[in-house]
Scaffold this motif. Structure first.
Motif, PDB file in Angstrom:
ATOM      1  N   ASN A   1       0.977  -1.049  -0.073  1.00 17.73           N
ATOM      2  CA  ASN A   1       0.034  -0.109   0.070  1.00 17.73           C
ATOM      3  C   ASN A   1       0.785   1.293   0.127  1.00 17.73           C
ATOM      4  O   ASN A   1       1.466   1.525   1.135  1.00 17.73           O
ATOM      5  CB  ASN A   1      -0.972   0.007   1.343  1.00 17.73           C
ATOM      6  N   LEU A   2       0.762   1.855  -1.155  1.00 14.46           N
ATOM      7  CA  LEU A   2       1.783   3.105  -1.345  1.00 14.46           C
ATOM      8  C   LEU A   2       0.920   4.216  -0.943  1.00 14.46           C
ATOM      9  O   LEU A   2      -0.196   4.734  -1.605  1.00 14.46           O
ATOM     10  CB  LEU A   2       2.289   3.209  -2.820  1.00 14.46           C
ATOM     11  N   THR A   3       1.490   5.131  -0.008  1.00 17.96           N
ATOM     12  CA  THR A   3       1.043   6.246   0.804  1.00 17.96           C
ATOM     13  C   THR A   3       1.453   7.653   0.577  1.00 17.96           C
ATOM     14  O   THR A   3       1.366   8.516   1.001  1.00 17.96           O
ATOM     15  CB  THR A   3       0.315   6.167   2.088  1.00 17.96           C
ATOM     16  N   ASP A   4       2.819   7.362  -0.060  1.00 19.13           N
ATOM     17  CA  ASP A   4       3.724   8.382  -0.211  1.00 19.13           C
ATOM     18  C   ASP A   4       3.442   9.298  -1.396  1.00 19.13           C
ATOM     19  O   ASP A   4       4.178   9.699  -2.296  1.00 19.13           O
ATOM     20  CB  ASP A   4       5.146   7.971  -0.504  1.00 19.13           C
ATOM     21  N   PHE A   5       2.220  10.103  -1.226  1.00 17.11           N
ATOM     22  CA  PHE A   5       1.741  11.155  -2.147  1.00 17.11           C
ATOM     23  C   PHE A   5       1.888  12.518  -1.601  1.00 17.11           C
ATOM     24  O   PHE A   5       1.437  12.616  -0.314  1.00 17.11           O
ATOM     25  CB  PHE A   5       0.350  10.978  -2.757  1.00 17.11           C
ATOM     26  N   SER A   6       2.162  13.832  -2.317  1.00 14.50           N
ATOM     27  CA  SER A   6       2.344  14.967  -1.442  1.00 14.50           C
ATOM     28  C   SER A   6       1.924  15.830  -2.797  1.00 14.50           C
ATOM     29  O   SER A   6       1.766  15.611  -4.088  1.00 14.50           O
ATOM     30  CB  SER A   6       3.496  14.866  -1.236  1.00 14.50           C
ATOM     31  N   TYR A   7       1.873  17.166  -2.420  1.00 14.73           N
ATOM     32  CA  TYR A   7       1.953  18.423  -3.068  1.00 14.73           C
ATOM     33  C   TYR A   7       3.201  18.758  -3.558  1.00 14.73           C
ATOM     34  O   TYR A   7       3.727  19.327  -2.698  1.00 14.73           O
ATOM     35  CB  TYR A   7       0.902  19.653  -2.361  1.00 14.73           C
ATOM     36  N   PRO A   8       3.712  18.702  -4.697  1.00 21.70           N
ATOM     37  CA  PRO A   8       5.048  18.853  -5.043  1.00 21.70           C
ATOM     38  C   PRO A   8       5.237  20.511  -4.954  1.00 21.70           C
ATOM     39  O   PRO A   8       6.439  21.030  -5.020  1.00 21.70           O
ATOM     40  CB  PRO A   8       5.170  18.411  -6.461  1.00 21.70           C
ATOM     41  N   TRP A   9       4.093  21.187  -5.294  1.00 21.95           N
ATOM     42  CA  TRP A   9       4.303  22.525  -5.547  1.00 21.95           C
ATOM     43  C   TRP A   9       3.590  23.350  -4.524  1.00 21.95           C
ATOM     44  O   TRP A   9       3.447  24.720  -4.613  1.00 21.95           O
ATOM     45  CB  TRP A   9       3.858  23.046  -6.941  1.00 21.95           C
ATOM     46  N   GLU A  10       3.219  22.759  -3.482  1.00 18.67           N
ATOM     47  CA  GLU A  10       2.466  23.628  -2.392  1.00 18.67           C
ATOM     48  C   GLU A  10       2.836  23.191  -1.139  1.00 18.67           C
ATOM     49  O   GLU A  10       3.639  21.952  -0.860  1.00 18.67           O
ATOM     50  CB  GLU A  10       0.783  23.000  -2.211  1.00 18.67           C
ATOM     51  N   LYS A  11       3.010  23.985  -0.065  1.00 17.85           N
ATOM     52  CA  LYS A  11       3.287  23.810   1.339  1.00 17.85           C
ATOM     53  C   LYS A  11       2.514  22.957   2.115  1.00 17.85           C
ATOM     54  O   LYS A  11       2.969  22.233   3.012  1.00 17.85           O
ATOM     55  CB  LYS A  11       3.863  25.062   1.885  1.00 17.85           C
ATOM     56  N   GLU A  12       1.372  22.947   1.954  1.00 22.28           N
ATOM     57  CA  GLU A  12       0.226  22.468   2.734  1.00 22.28           C
ATOM     58  C   GLU A  12       0.087  20.823   2.561  1.00 22.28           C
ATOM     59  O   GLU A  12       0.798  20.465   1.668  1.00 22.28           O
ATOM     60  CB  GLU A  12      -1.167  22.710   2.749  1.00 22.28           C
ATOM     61  N   LYS A  13      -0.173  20.193   3.549  1.00 20.35           N
ATOM     62  CA  LYS A  13      -0.221  18.678   3.344  1.00 20.35           C
ATOM     63  C   LYS A  13      -1.262  18.389   2.585  1.00 20.35           C
ATOM     64  O   LYS A  13      -2.514  18.867   2.385  1.00 20.35           O
ATOM     65  CB  LYS A  13      -0.554  18.066   4.708  1.00 20.35           C
ATOM     66  N   ALA A  14      -1.266  17.499   1.374  1.00 22.65           N
ATOM     67  CA  ALA A  14      -2.282  16.918   0.412  1.00 22.65           C
ATOM     68  C   ALA A  14      -3.234  16.083   1.227  1.00 22.65           C
ATOM     69  O   ALA A  14      -2.629  15.288   2.118  1.00 22.65           O
ATOM     70  CB  ALA A  14      -1.267  16.192  -0.544  1.00 22.65           C
ATOM     71  N   PRO A  15      -4.346  16.038   0.832  1.00 23.84           N
ATOM     72  CA  PRO A  15      -5.393  15.119   1.274  1.00 23.84           C
ATOM     73  C   PRO A  15      -4.717  13.534   0.853  1.00 23.84           C
ATOM     74  O   PRO A  15      -4.050  13.325  -0.064  1.00 23.84           O
ATOM     75  CB  PRO A  15      -6.716  15.223   0.396  1.00 23.84           C
ATOM     76  N   ALA A  16      -5.175  12.670   1.600  1.00 21.88           N
ATOM     77  CA  ALA A  16      -4.460  11.198   1.681  1.00 21.88           C
ATOM     78  C   ALA A  16      -4.840  10.580   0.443  1.00 21.88           C
ATOM     79  O   ALA A  16      -6.091  10.492   0.042  1.00 21.88           O
ATOM     80  CB  ALA A  16      -5.095  10.446   2.986  1.00 21.88           C
ATOM     81  N   THR A  17      -3.810   9.874  -0.030  1.00 22.97           N
ATOM     82  CA  THR A  17      -4.262   9.146  -1.150  1.00 22.97           C
ATOM     83  C   THR A  17      -3.189   7.937  -1.010  1.00 22.97           C
ATOM     84  O   THR A  17      -2.372   7.790  -0.879  1.00 22.97           O
ATOM     85  CB  THR A  17      -3.565  10.067  -2.603  1.00 22.97           C
ATOM     86  N   SER A  18      -3.853   6.749  -1.617  1.00 22.92           N
ATOM     87  CA  SER A  18      -3.232   5.556  -1.678  1.00 22.92           C
ATOM     88  C   SER A  18      -3.213   4.746  -2.782  1.00 22.92           C
ATOM     89  O   SER A  18      -4.241   4.995  -3.596  1.00 22.92           O
ATOM     90  CB  SER A  18      -3.550   4.495  -0.467  1.00 22.92           C
TER      91      SER A  18
END
Length: 232
Positions: free
Chosen positions: A50-67
């Motif tokens: 289960n891969l959960t290592d998702f992020s906003y590459p161009w924003e400082k805030e935390k991205a909503p969870a994606t798996s």
């Protein structure tokens, strides 16, 4: 003039830099075709990483969870996205596939090599199981008339409290014939577009990625946005 030529050359060299080493291991399951429901409730999914290592590459805030999870059985590659989203936005007017570009969606891009030539292939999928499938050439030369080979792609989705699920199956035959699967490795970008408001239009899209692309501005159509799906 020489400086301008140098800068342009440098730009394109950076754009076709080798893909990053980030790798996801796709576990193999017995060769019986796995039934997908759109809910990700097949017991076989328990075997997947289960891969959960998702992020906003161009924003400082935390991205909503994606798996993201993937499995394969020798004939099909199965992928499962689970997206947390408290306001899933789907735009349906003429029900044209290009409307998906204005929707909340998950995406998988696939390329043969880091030149992204002659084509790389894109699947953008919204919460209602609509698919924006197209091929493109570097740099951002889209062919929206192209469609994934018939009967070689299956998608099912489900709305769940606080988000949506997208479950797909892609035939190994199609991946091989398109030249994408080589030595049991698939160069793939795993992405998500998060739309927070209807009022903002497509300008309100926020971009989520597994790999952080080597770009100062949002761009998934470059080699550095891709990682590796390694088939066990």
């Amino acid at each position: 003039m020489k400086l301008s030529v140098f800068l342009i050359t440098l730009f394109f060299l950076l754009k076709i830099a080798p893909v990053p080493a980030q790798t996801y291991m796709v576990k193999k399951i017995p060769g019986k075709v796995m039934q997908i429901t759109g809910r990700g409730d097949n017991p076989a999914w328990k075997k997947a990483v289960n891969l959960t290592d998702f992020s906003y590459p161009w924003e400082k805030e935390k991205a909503p969870a994606t798996s993201f999870s993937a499995l394969w059985d020798g004939d099909w590659l199965y992928c499962l996205y689970q997206a947390k989203d408290d306001s899933v936005i789907t735009v349906i007017n003429k029900n044209d596939k290009l409307e998906i570009g204005a929707c909340d969606r998950v995406e998988i891009f696939m390329m043969r090599d880091s030149t992204m030539l002659p084509y790389y292939y894109c699947l953008e999928m919204d919460a209602t199981a609509r698919v924006l499938d197209y091929r493109a050439s570097f740099y951002r030369k889209m062919d929206y008339s192209w469609k994934w080979p018939g009967d070689q792609f299956i998608i099912k989705t489900a709305a769940v409290p606080g988000g949506y699920i997208v479950e797909i199956a892609i035939s190994i035959q199609s991946l091989t014939e398109l030249g994408l699967l080589q030595n049991k490795q698939l160069l793939a970008g795993l992405f998500r577009a998060e739309r927070k408001s209807m009022k903002e239009g497509t300008a309100g899209l926020h971009w989520i990625s597994w790999v952080k692309p080597n770009s100062a501005k949002p761009d998934f159509h470059i080699p550095s946005a891709f990682g590796i799906l390694a088939l066990e």
